[in-house]
Design a protein around this motif. Structure first.
Motif, PDB file in Angstrom:
ATOM      1  N   GLY A   1      21.554  46.848 -41.486  1.00  0.00           N
ATOM      2  CA  GLY A   1      20.743  46.043 -42.400  1.00  0.00           C
ATOM      3  C   GLY A   1      20.999  46.405 -43.852  1.00  0.00           C
ATOM      4  O   GLY A   1      21.086  45.520 -44.720  1.00  0.00           O
ATOM      5  N   TRP A   2      21.140  47.709 -44.127  1.00  0.00           N
ATOM      6  CA  TRP A   2      21.465  48.133 -45.488  1.00  0.00           C
ATOM      7  C   TRP A   2      22.832  47.583 -45.898  1.00  0.00           C
ATOM      8  O   TRP A   2      23.012  47.104 -47.021  1.00  0.00           O
ATOM      9  CB  TRP A   2      21.458  49.656 -45.568  1.00  0.00           C
ATOM     10  N   GLY A   3      23.796  47.650 -44.982  1.00  0.00           N
ATOM     11  CA  GLY A   3      25.124  47.126 -45.296  1.00  0.00           C
ATOM     12  C   GLY A   3      25.097  45.640 -45.579  1.00  0.00           C
ATOM     13  O   GLY A   3      25.786  45.153 -46.490  1.00  0.00           O
ATOM     14  N   GLN A   4      24.297  44.902 -44.823  1.00  0.00           N
ATOM     15  CA  GLN A   4      24.166  43.467 -45.071  1.00  0.00           C
ATOM     16  C   GLN A   4      23.586  43.205 -46.460  1.00  0.00           C
ATOM     17  O   GLN A   4      24.036  42.292 -47.165  1.00  0.00           O
ATOM     18  CB  GLN A   4      23.269  42.821 -44.014  1.00  0.00           C
ATOM     19  N   ARG A   5      22.588  43.992 -46.841  1.00  0.00           N
ATOM     20  CA  ARG A   5      21.985  43.793 -48.170  1.00  0.00           C
ATOM     21  C   ARG A   5      22.978  44.096 -49.285  1.00  0.00           C
ATOM     22  O   ARG A   5      22.976  43.430 -50.326  1.00  0.00           O
ATOM     23  CB  ARG A   5      20.732  44.662 -48.299  1.00  0.00           C
ATOM     24  N   VAL A   6      23.851  45.088 -49.071  1.00  0.00           N
ATOM     25  CA  VAL A   6      24.893  45.373 -50.063  1.00  0.00           C
ATOM     26  C   VAL A   6      25.834  44.177 -50.184  1.00  0.00           C
ATOM     27  O   VAL A   6      26.173  43.746 -51.305  1.00  0.00           O
ATOM     28  CB  VAL A   6      25.681  46.640 -49.668  1.00  0.00           C
ATOM     29  N   CYS A   7      26.245  43.624 -49.047  1.00  0.00           N
ATOM     30  CA  CYS A   7      27.133  42.445 -49.078  1.00  0.00           C
ATOM     31  C   CYS A   7      26.465  41.280 -49.790  1.00  0.00           C
ATOM     32  O   CYS A   7      27.097  40.571 -50.584  1.00  0.00           O
ATOM     33  CB  CYS A   7      27.521  42.048 -47.655  1.00  0.00           C
ATOM     34  N   GLN A   8      25.182  41.059 -49.513  1.00  0.00           N
ATOM     35  CA  GLN A   8      24.462  39.940 -50.120  1.00  0.00           C
ATOM     36  C   GLN A   8      24.274  40.127 -51.618  1.00  0.00           C
ATOM     37  O   GLN A   8      24.277  39.154 -52.379  1.00  0.00           O
ATOM     38  CB  GLN A   8      23.099  39.770 -49.438  1.00  0.00           C
ATOM     39  N   SER A   9      24.134  41.376 -52.064  1.00  0.00           N
ATOM     40  CA  SER A   9      23.916  41.621 -53.495  1.00  0.00           C
ATOM     41  C   SER A   9      25.222  41.623 -54.287  1.00  0.00           C
ATOM     42  O   SER A   9      25.220  41.296 -55.477  1.00  0.00           O
ATOM     43  CB  SER A   9      23.197  42.957 -53.702  1.00  0.00           C
ATOM     44  N   GLU A  10      26.324  41.957 -53.636  1.00  0.00           N
ATOM     45  CA  GLU A  10      27.589  42.088 -54.351  1.00  0.00           C
ATOM     46  C   GLU A  10      28.508  40.882 -54.211  1.00  0.00           C
ATOM     47  O   GLU A  10      29.451  40.743 -54.994  1.00  0.00           O
ATOM     48  CB  GLU A  10      28.339  43.331 -53.847  1.00  0.00           C
ATOM     49  N   LEU A  11      28.230  40.010 -53.227  1.00  0.00           N
ATOM     50  CA  LEU A  11      29.147  38.907 -52.947  1.00  0.00           C
ATOM     51  C   LEU A  11      28.402  37.584 -52.955  1.00  0.00           C
ATOM     52  O   LEU A  11      27.186  37.541 -52.711  1.00  0.00           O
ATOM     53  CB  LEU A  11      29.808  39.107 -51.578  1.00  0.00           C
ATOM     54  N   PRO A  12      29.112  36.469 -53.226  1.00  0.00           N
ATOM     55  CA  PRO A  12      28.490  35.147 -53.080  1.00  0.00           C
ATOM     56  C   PRO A  12      28.029  34.932 -51.646  1.00  0.00           C
ATOM     57  O   PRO A  12      28.494  35.619 -50.718  1.00  0.00           O
ATOM     58  CB  PRO A  12      29.623  34.178 -53.446  1.00  0.00           C
ATOM     59  N   ARG A  13      27.153  33.968 -51.443  1.00  0.00           N
ATOM     60  CA  ARG A  13      26.504  33.787 -50.143  1.00  0.00           C
ATOM     61  C   ARG A  13      27.506  33.599 -49.002  1.00  0.00           C
ATOM     62  O   ARG A  13      27.402  34.253 -47.960  1.00  0.00           O
ATOM     63  CB  ARG A  13      25.558  32.580 -50.208  1.00  0.00           C
ATOM     64  N   ASP A  14      28.497  32.705 -49.197  1.00  0.00           N
ATOM     65  CA  ASP A  14      29.455  32.440 -48.125  1.00  0.00           C
ATOM     66  C   ASP A  14      30.281  33.674 -47.803  1.00  0.00           C
ATOM     67  O   ASP A  14      30.487  34.025 -46.632  1.00  0.00           O
ATOM     68  CB  ASP A  14      30.377  31.275 -48.507  1.00  0.00           C
ATOM     69  N   GLN A  15      30.771  34.355 -48.843  1.00  0.00           N
ATOM     70  CA  GLN A  15      31.574  35.549 -48.609  1.00  0.00           C
ATOM     71  C   GLN A  15      30.735  36.691 -48.040  1.00  0.00           C
ATOM     72  O   GLN A  15      31.236  37.506 -47.265  1.00  0.00           O
ATOM     73  CB  GLN A  15      32.249  36.000 -49.902  1.00  0.00           C
ATOM     74  N   ALA A  16      29.450  36.752 -48.401  1.00  0.00           N
ATOM     75  CA  ALA A  16      28.579  37.811 -47.879  1.00  0.00           C
ATOM     76  C   ALA A  16      28.412  37.676 -46.368  1.00  0.00           C
ATOM     77  O   ALA A  16      28.417  38.673 -45.633  1.00  0.00           O
ATOM     78  CB  ALA A  16      27.221  37.755 -48.572  1.00  0.00           C
ATOM     79  N   ALA A  17      28.259  36.438 -45.898  1.00  0.00           N
ATOM     80  CA  ALA A  17      28.099  36.217 -44.457  1.00  0.00           C
ATOM     81  C   ALA A  17      29.372  36.621 -43.709  1.00  0.00           C
ATOM     82  O   ALA A  17      29.315  37.263 -42.651  1.00  0.00           O
ATOM     83  CB  ALA A  17      27.768  34.757 -44.180  1.00  0.00           C
ATOM     84  N   ILE A  18      30.543  36.262 -44.260  1.00  0.00           N
ATOM     85  CA  ILE A  18      31.807  36.627 -43.613  1.00  0.00           C
ATOM     86  C   ILE A  18      32.025  38.128 -43.662  1.00  0.00           C
ATOM     87  O   ILE A  18      32.464  38.746 -42.686  1.00  0.00           O
ATOM     88  CB  ILE A  18      32.975  35.884 -44.290  1.00  0.00           C
TER      89      ILE A  18
END
Length: 833
Positions: free
Chosen positions: A237-254
């Protein structure tokens, strides 16, 4: 995509001597297969007793061959027992024993056995009949159930689905659930996935659904801190939040899927895009990810000058930790065992044998879950490695190096040498992709009815881009606590954007993917039996050119098989079970396939879940004509997906279909035109024919009648060899009165108008049609007014939601109907009537 290790062929006897786990793994596999498909309980007991006796005798006489056979029999029997206990034996107080086919409200207490996952639905684009909430799915380990006498202890697991998000709940938390308990339904149509069977593999016999709200789940105690899976889920979950904060939405999901195995952020449409282009393995955590991480760690330990044995321990621990973090699914289990064994070999100064390691990985997967070898992900993972090591690796090792060619190459300028080396490496990558793609092609086609052609082209560059994204993604996660994630996130963002562009471009290419009918099981057994023989048998490998040529011919033959049909004089009409909706498949004697409607109230997934699997099971890849009875979503919202999966020759509508001001109507008509499918308008009085089958259009007229769309529903009277079937759609009110007072009455089989509603199924219709069989396309029992008009004329009434698909066979000897789920048969009319 690294080079496969060089493997030299050795005789089978030496292979068994050097890799003793190989026969153990083979015997365990045979035991699993025997129990899975035959369940021979007596055989298992006899095998254990007999093999134990034979083993004792063999050991006493020092007969190694008999000892080996005995050991394999014991292993196979134990594997069969293990599988049988896991899949078929449940305690009496299992929560599944409290469930019935009809949902019932219950109170349960227990602990979450899996991290709740919010499923992101694809945009409905006007094709859903109602607003649908994204569901959260998890597993509940039940402990108590509320009865009239208070809370009673129970055991077992239930699949928990909640409409909406579950905030601040994690695996291990104790909860109380108030929802609907029911047994998973058995398949309603031929070809459908058996969801109940899938859940049974997970030792789940029932489902609980909390509808329309997430308030039906209440946390009783926080328990995630006491479980390893809970801590791993929090890290993910922490890793997902890092992706969501650092990347655009589409790239964060990938990125979440690529780095952490979390696919909840990707919609079904996003995921399907990678499936259809044949590169979904890049997102699904597998051996590729572990290989990239291991290679990166290898570079790091070299730069840090860490001693070899210490580095092996460090790399092994990190790889094992990453595998556990990402869910430790079978593909990553196989890669993790292989990597850990390789690291252990370095520490112990031993040589790891590929065959022994491969067998150990297989046995580990079986030990963790004896049902997992029957899933596609597990099968593909081990097939990939087998072909890579014993096929491609052996082939490359046999190439002789000509010293003269080496001298010529060294005499060339360095730039030319570098370019030629790059060209050879690219050729190797594409060659490997092509061989692996051909090897897995039948298996993917049998599981997904899909052949992806673009994967052969975009696979290698996407693997390179994914490797870059993985390395910089790991660095981004490591640097995030220090606030230094931005530079690495920049690389990940543009790298994943490039992946998306390549996939989107490939998706638009002609013949990017092709959907195919079901392949015969016997054909698959022959194909993969021959492939395994080629990989492991030295005499066959020496004649590999002949075997490969025969394999390619067999491959082409297999994909032609579903389209081969014997001549038939039968009209086959199948009312599919799609819930509240409609799809009727007409298979004509001349080989043509017609559909009457394609939709359901549950949404546009009706094609993926029900219609397409049935058509593929019947061997169809082409629909000659699609009739759309009227412009209600539950009768046509599956057309968009149907156009993607099948060739459609003609779409036939009513005069008023295009007039309904509905986004779904406009989108569907636009897609029909985009696929260059002609549209025909019919009205009452039109007569259509196809060989021995005549189709009369009884309704609607060119104009009117006034009212809602149901009153203008298309009514078709299908006639064959003196038998008649009436298809009515949602006919009601003035439209029903018009038909019931017109010609064409006295039919053999009647589709109950408007899914069997009381208003549309009255005595007037019953007396006019006087059917012998009435079929209601709905999920609930028929609702008829007092007096039961169909009972008064002694007509049999079948509901697809209860009976499953209803198939009517019309031929020279009579008219026969049968149900798929309940197995009923009815002679509607004999040939002499």
């Amino acid at each position: 995509m690294g080079a496969a290790p060089a493997i030299k062929p050795i005789p089978l006897r030496e292979l068994i001597a050097e890799s003793p786990l190989v026969p153990v793994a083979a015997a365990a596999t045979i035991g699993l297969i025997v129990d899975r498909y035959f369940q021979p309980s007596i055989f298992v007991a006899v095998a254990i007793l007999g093999s134990g006796t034979a083993g004792a005798i063999a050991l006493a006489r020092r007969n190694r061959r008999m000892s080996l056979v005995s050991m394999m029999l014991i292993t196979g029997a134990l594997a069969a027992i293990y599988h049988h206990n896991s899949r078929f034996r449940f305690p009496a107080d299992d929560v599944g024993n409290f469930a019935t086919a009809d949902p019932q409200l219950i109170h349960l207490r227990g602990a979450l056995d899996a991290e709740p996952t919010l499923t992101t639905r694809s945009p409905d684009e006007g094709l859903a009949s109602f607003i649908r909430v994204d569901p959260t799915r998890t597993v509940l380990a039940a402990r108590e159930i509320l009865t009239s006498g208070g809370w009673a202890p129970i055991s077992g697991k239930a699949r928990l689905t909640v409409d909406g998000p579950l905030h601040d709940l994690h695996v291990g938390d104790e909860v109380e659930v108030f929802g609907w308990l029911a047994k998973p339904p058995s398949p309603g149509n031929p070809g459908e996935r058996d969801w109940a069977d899938h859940l049974r593999d997970q030792r789940i016999l029932t489902e609980v659904h909390v509808r329309k709200t997430s308030d039906g789940v209440t946390r009783l105690a926080e328990g995630w801190t006491g479980t390893l899976s809970g801590w791993l889920a929090r890290v993910r979950g922490w890793g997902q939040r890092v992706c969501q904060s650092e990347l655009p939405r589409d790239q964060a999901a990938i990125a979440s899927a690529l780095l952490l195995g979390e696919t909840a952020g990707m919609s079904t449409a996003d995921w399907d895009k990678y499936v259809q282009t044949g590169v979904v393995h890049i997102l699904a955590i597998s051996g590729i990810h572990l290989f990239v991480l291991a290679a990166f760690l290898g570079v790091v330990v070299r730069i840090a000058n860490i001693p070899r044995r210490r580095a092996a321990v460090l790399i092994g621990c990190i790889l094992l930790g990453y595998a556990l973090l990402t869910g430790f699914r079978p593909p990553i289990q196989r890669a993790t065992i292989t990597a850990v064994v390789a690291c252990a070999a370095v520490v112990l100064r031993r040589v790891s044998l590929p065959a022994n390691t491969y067998a150990l990985a297989w046995l580990t997967v079986v030990a963790l879950d004896p049902t997992e070898p029957f899933n596609m992900g597990c099968q593909l993972s081990f097939l990939y490695v087998a072909v890579l090591i014993w096929g491609i690796g052996r082939w490359r090792d046999e190439g002789d190096v000509d010293p003269l060619n080496v001298l010529i190459e060294q005499s060339r300028p360095r730039t030319v040498q570098w370019l030629r080396a790059c060209g050879r490496q690219i050729a190797r990558w594409y060659g490997t992709t092509f061989i692996l793609g051909l090897a897995i092609l039948p298996m993917v086609a049998s599981w997904q009815n899909l052949v992806s052609l673009s994967g052969f082209v975009i696979g290698p560059p996407l693997i390179i881009l994914a490797a870059i994204a993985l390395i910089f993604g790991f660095l981004m996660l490591l640097a995030a606590p220090l606030g230094l994630a931005a530079p690495f996130a920049f690389v990940v963002r543009w790298d994943l954007a490039a992946c998306e562009r390549i996939v989107d471009l490939a998706k638009r290419l002609p013949l990017n993917h092709v959907y195919v009918p079901d392949l015969p099981a016997w054909w698959l057994w022959v194909f993969y039996g021959a492939l395994l023989a080629l990989l492991y048998c030295q005499p066959i490998w020496k004649r590999r050119a002949i075997v490969i040529a025969a394999g390619l011919i067999w491959l082409g033959f297999g994909f032609m098989l579903p389209g081969l049909r014997l001549p038939s004089d039968e009209l086959r009409v199948t009312f599919l079970a799609v819930g509240h909706g409609g799809c009727t498949v007409l298979e004509l004697p001349d080989g043509k396939t017609l559909l009457y409607d394609a939709g359901a109230m549950d949404g546009p997934e009706v094609t993926r879940l029900h219609i397409a699997p049935y058509l593929w099971a019947r061997g169809h890849r082409h629909i000659d004509e699609l009739f759309l009875s009227h412009a209600d979503l539950d009768h046509f919202n599956g057309v968009a997906a149907l156009l993607d999966r099948f060739e459609i020759g003609l779409v036939t509508c009513t005069p008023s279909f295009a007039d309904k001001d509905l986004p779904g109507v406009r989108r569907t008509l636009a897609l029909i035109r985009e696929h260059d499918v002609p549209i025909r308008i019919v009205q009452s009085g039109d007569q259509l024919s196809a060989g021995e089958v005549a189709i009369d259009v009884l309704h609607p007229p060119a104009h009117g009648p006034e009212g809602n769309e149901n009153v203008r529903s298309m009514v078709l009277r299908v006639q064959h060899r003196g038998h008649s079937i009436l298809l009515t759609g949602d006919l009601e009110l003035s439209g029903l009165e018009r038909v019931a007072h017109g010609p064409g009455g006295h039919v053999d089989v009647l589709m109950a108008p408007h899914h069997g509603s009381a208003a549309a199924n009255n005595r007037t219709l019953a007396e006019w049609a006087r059917p012998r069989l009435v079929v209601a396309c709905d999920s609930k029992p028929l609702k008829v007014p007092s007096g039961d008009p169909y009972g008064a004329i002694r007509a049999e009434v079948w509901v697809t939601g209860l009976e499953g698909a209803v198939t009517v066979h019309s031929h020279a000897t009579g008219l026969v109907a049968e149900t798929f789920r309940t197995g009923q048969r009815l002679v509607v009319r004999t040939g002499s009537e």
